[in-house]
Design a protein around this motif. Structure first.
Motif, PDB file in Angstrom:
ATOM      1  N   UNK A  55     -35.133  -4.112  27.196  1.00 44.13           N
ATOM      2  CA  UNK A  55     -34.389  -3.143  26.365  1.00 44.13           C
ATOM      3  C   UNK A  55     -34.036  -3.765  25.016  1.00 44.13           C
ATOM      4  N   UNK A  56     -33.681  -5.044  25.028  1.00 41.10           N
ATOM      5  CA  UNK A  56     -33.358  -5.760  23.788  1.00 41.10           C
ATOM      6  C   UNK A  56     -34.572  -5.739  22.857  1.00 41.10           C
ATOM      7  N   UNK A  57     -35.750  -6.005  23.409  1.00 36.47           N
ATOM      8  CA  UNK A  57     -36.982  -6.033  22.614  1.00 36.47           C
ATOM      9  C   UNK A  57     -37.296  -4.663  22.034  1.00 36.47           C
ATOM     10  N   UNK A  58     -36.985  -3.613  22.783  1.00 38.66           N
ATOM     11  CA  UNK A  58     -37.282  -2.257  22.319  1.00 38.66           C
ATOM     12  C   UNK A  58     -36.428  -1.843  21.120  1.00 38.66           C
ATOM     13  N   UNK A 118     -40.079 -12.001  19.885  1.00 38.65           N
ATOM     14  CA  UNK A 118     -40.144 -12.642  21.199  1.00 38.65           C
ATOM     15  C   UNK A 118     -39.102 -13.737  21.331  1.00 38.65           C
ATOM     16  N   UNK A 119     -38.937 -14.513  20.283  1.00 38.82           N
ATOM     17  CA  UNK A 119     -37.950 -15.612  20.340  1.00 38.82           C
ATOM     18  C   UNK A 119     -36.547 -15.044  20.592  1.00 38.82           C
ATOM     19  N   UNK A 141     -46.024  -1.496  20.821  1.00 34.98           N
ATOM     20  CA  UNK A 141     -45.619  -0.153  20.400  1.00 34.98           C
ATOM     21  C   UNK A 141     -44.470  -0.186  19.402  1.00 34.98           C
ATOM     22  N   UNK A 142     -43.719  -1.301  19.362  1.00 43.05           N
ATOM     23  CA  UNK A 142     -42.525  -1.363  18.514  1.00 43.05           C
ATOM     24  C   UNK A 142     -42.803  -1.933  17.122  1.00 43.05           C
ATOM     25  N   UNK A 143     -43.636  -2.974  17.058  1.00 44.41           N
ATOM     26  CA  UNK A 143     -43.806  -3.685  15.796  1.00 44.41           C
ATOM     27  C   UNK A 143     -44.971  -3.158  14.969  1.00 44.41           C
ATOM     28  N   UNK A 144     -44.829  -3.269  13.664  1.00 44.48           N
ATOM     29  CA  UNK A 144     -45.883  -2.782  12.760  1.00 44.48           C
ATOM     30  C   UNK A 144     -46.996  -3.814  12.592  1.00 44.48           C
ATOM     31  N   UNK A 145     -46.612  -5.105  12.488  1.00 40.80           N
ATOM     32  CA  UNK A 145     -47.611  -6.148  12.227  1.00 40.80           C
ATOM     33  C   UNK A 145     -47.988  -6.871  13.515  1.00 40.80           C
TER      34      UNK A 145
END
Length: 205
Positions: free
Chosen positions: A82-85, A97-98, A149-153
């Motif tokens: 959930x934190x990553x999302x 990720x870190x 799905x979350x990040x652009x790069x």
């Protein structure tokens, strides 16, 4: 109408508190039995008898005795996901990720006594030790999917899978070292050391 909704909310809250209290009571009894007579020699019937309930009632709270043992680990991993999302879309995969894995390490550290006890039960039971490792590994595809799905790069999916596996390995090794030392010291700092070592190696490659 508002009063009715408020009463319903309070009732739900009370029901949830009772459920959590029952789960905590079952967990405490189960972990004590796992330590005393071994995980494999403890049945759901044994646990239910100690807390004075039927096995049928036990299954209202837990699907199995394995869930009692590994529930907090799955909960921590779900919190990390959930934190990553909520990562900023412009963050780099490494930065996202870190932050996520440091969040996971922090979760473990906040519940050090609980995780140490579960680890001690797991390492004494060969059939469970492998499940303990798999519980971490099985989250990797979900983390990979959330990242893509979350990040652009984002580079290609295979690179992301490999990157997630590296971060998960760093967490696993840090956890094992930390738990072998009876959860003394700072797990987050230990994880950072491993990640810094990896970053240094990748820059020198």
């Amino acid at each position: 109408m508002a009063s009715s909704l408020h009463d319903e909310s309070q009732q739900m809250s009370l029901r949830e508190r009772k459920k959590r209290l029952a789960q905590a009571t079952i967990e405490e009894a189960a972990l004590r039995l796992f330590q005393q007579q071994g995980y494999e020699h403890t049945s759901v019937q044994d646990i239910a008898e100690v807390v004075m309930m039927s096995p049928r009632t036990f299954f209202r709270y837990f699907a199995s005795k394995e869930e009692v043992l590994f529930g907090p680990m799955h909960a921590a991993l779900s919190d990390g996901l959930r934190f990553l999302q909520h990562a900023a879309p412009t963050e780099s995969p490494h930065a996202a990720l870190r932050a996520t894995f440091e969040c996971l390490a922090s979760q473990y550290q906040q519940q050090r006594a609980s995780f140490l006890l579960r680890y001690q039960v797991a390492v004494q039971t060969p059939s469970i030790a492998s499940v303990y490792l798999y519980a971490l590994m099985e989250t990797e595809p979900a983390i990979c999917e959330a990242l893509c799905s979350r990040l652009e790069s984002v580079p290609n999916r295979h690179e992301i899978r490999f990157l997630v596996a590296i971060y998960m390995t760093a967490l696993r090794v840090a956890l094992e070292v930390w738990l072998e030392q009876e959860a003394q010291g700072d797990l987050v700092s230990l994880l950072r050391e491993y990640l810094d070592d990896f970053s240094s190696l990748s820059h020198h490659a």
